[in-house]
Design a protein around this motif. Structure first.
Motif, PDB file in Angstrom:
ATOM      1  N   GLY A  97      43.569  27.476  39.142  1.00 27.84           N
ATOM      2  CA  GLY A  97      43.044  27.781  40.462  1.00 27.84           C
ATOM      3  C   GLY A  97      41.989  28.873  40.408  1.00 27.84           C
ATOM      4  N   THR A  98      41.497  29.225  41.578  1.00 25.53           N
ATOM      5  CA  THR A  98      40.391  30.182  41.694  1.00 25.53           C
ATOM      6  C   THR A  98      40.806  31.618  41.396  1.00 25.53           C
ATOM      7  OG1 THR A  98      40.833  30.191  44.061  1.00 25.53           O
ATOM      8  CG2 THR A  98      39.022  28.801  43.292  1.00 25.53           C
ATOM      9  N   GLY A  99      42.098  31.901  41.392  1.00 24.55           N
ATOM     10  CA  GLY A  99      42.590  33.213  40.996  1.00 24.55           C
ATOM     11  C   GLY A  99      42.773  34.172  42.156  1.00 24.55           C
ATOM     12  N   THR A 100      43.761  35.051  42.009  1.00 22.83           N
ATOM     13  CA  THR A 100      44.016  36.124  42.970  1.00 22.83           C
ATOM     14  C   THR A 100      44.191  37.414  42.195  1.00 22.83           C
ATOM     15  OG1 THR A 100      45.106  34.661  44.568  1.00 22.83           O
ATOM     16  CG2 THR A 100      45.597  37.024  44.715  1.00 22.83           C
ATOM     17  N   ARG A 101      43.324  38.392  42.486  1.00 18.33           N
ATOM     18  CA  ARG A 101      43.408  39.664  41.780  1.00 18.33           C
ATOM     19  C   ARG A 101      44.351  40.586  42.558  1.00 18.33           C
ATOM     20  NH1 ARG A 101      38.147  42.592  39.575  1.00 18.33           N
ATOM     21  NH2 ARG A 101      38.237  40.664  38.397  1.00 18.33           N
ATOM     22  N   LEU A 102      45.411  41.005  41.891  1.00 20.64           N
ATOM     23  CA  LEU A 102      46.400  41.877  42.516  1.00 20.64           C
ATOM     24  C   LEU A 102      46.325  43.261  41.886  1.00 20.64           C
ATOM     25  CD1 LEU A 102      48.919  42.261  44.351  1.00 20.64           C
ATOM     26  CD2 LEU A 102      50.305  41.521  42.417  1.00 20.64           C
ATOM     27  N   THR A 103      46.161  44.266  42.727  1.00 21.31           N
ATOM     28  CA  THR A 103      46.136  45.654  42.263  1.00 21.31           C
ATOM     29  C   THR A 103      47.275  46.402  42.930  1.00 21.31           C
ATOM     30  OG1 THR A 103      43.724  45.582  42.073  1.00 21.31           O
ATOM     31  CG2 THR A 103      44.766  47.754  42.057  1.00 21.31           C
ATOM     32  N   ILE A 104      48.114  47.026  42.113  1.00 23.00           N
ATOM     33  CA  ILE A 104      49.227  47.824  42.630  1.00 23.00           C
ATOM     34  C   ILE A 104      48.877  49.291  42.398  1.00 23.00           C
ATOM     35  CG2 ILE A 104      51.718  48.225  42.574  1.00 23.00           C
ATOM     36  CD1 ILE A 104      51.036  45.338  43.161  1.00 23.00           C
TER      37      ILE A 104
END
Lengths: 106, 115
Positions: A97-104
């Motif tokens: 998929g197009t991707g989801t960038r997750l920042t914690i």
């Protein structure tokens, strides 16, 4: 055709929850989920097979609705180690998929 | 080996040069995948094998790209007359089944820089 993920990016404080969605234009028989950290190879999280099942390990779970051709990844009580880009993967040729960038953040 | 191995890890090629990237999948794995990942982007599907059969090569960007897996194990991705836009990380993955129902294991990738 590449599955579409939403959101594209999300920033969370440690301990918050997130949902990442994956939507495909093609009929799905299985959905994979991977996490990729910067400069590293993708790492497998889980796979969901046709049947509308939900799966989980630790505080990460996922659902799969083959009628809607969609899958969702749920991250609860997020930890710093969850940071990275999440990809769903579909069909026998494993199109990402197009991707989801997750920042914690702490 | 214990995992998917790719070589070389880094390759610098002059524009116009031919390169060959190697992937050693996990022993016995039926399916093998190649991806191209440009900086800041997700992995883009290139091609896919089941054993020695190349079932889908729809993602290969041009006829300069060629992949083979002659004995159903090691695979080579060849790029002829490299161009600057070919600069990317090339990832290889393998899985034990034919239908996308089992985990895919990734190699560390080959970073290709075309100068």
């Amino acid at each position: 055709q590449q599955p579409v993920q939403s959101p594209q990016a999300v920033i969370l404080r440690e301990g918050e929850d997130a949902v990442i969605n994956c939507s495909s234009s093609k009929a799905l028989y299985s959905v994979h989920w991977y996490r990729q950290k910067h400069g590293e190879a993708p790492v497998f999280l889980m796979i969901l097979l046709k049947g509308g099942e939900q799966k989980g390990h630790d505080k990460i779970s996922a659902s799969f609705n083959e009628k809607k051709q969609q899958s969702s990844l749920y991250l609860t009580a997020s930890q710093l180690s969850y940071s990275g880009t999440y990809f769903c993967g579909v069909t026998e040729k494993l199109t990402f998929g197009t991707g989801t960038r997750l920042t914690i953040i702490p | 080996g214990a995992g998917v191995s790719q070589s070389p890890r880094y390759k610098v090629a002059k524009r116009g040069q031919d390169v060959a990237l190697r992937c050693d999948p996990i022993s016995g794995h039926v399916s093998l995948f190649w991806y191209q990942q440009a900086l800041g982007q997700g992995p883009e599907f290139l091609t896919y094998f089941q054993n020695e059969a190349q079932l889908d090569k729809s993602g290969l960007p041009s006829d300069r790209f060629f992949a083979e897996r002659p004995e159903g194990s090691v695979s080579t991705l060849k790029i002829q007359r490299t161009q600057q836009e070919d600069s990317a990380v090339y990832l290889c993955a393998s899985s034990s089944d034919r239908g996308g129902s089992t985990e895919a294991f990734f190699g560390q990738g080959t970073r290709l820089t075309v100068v």
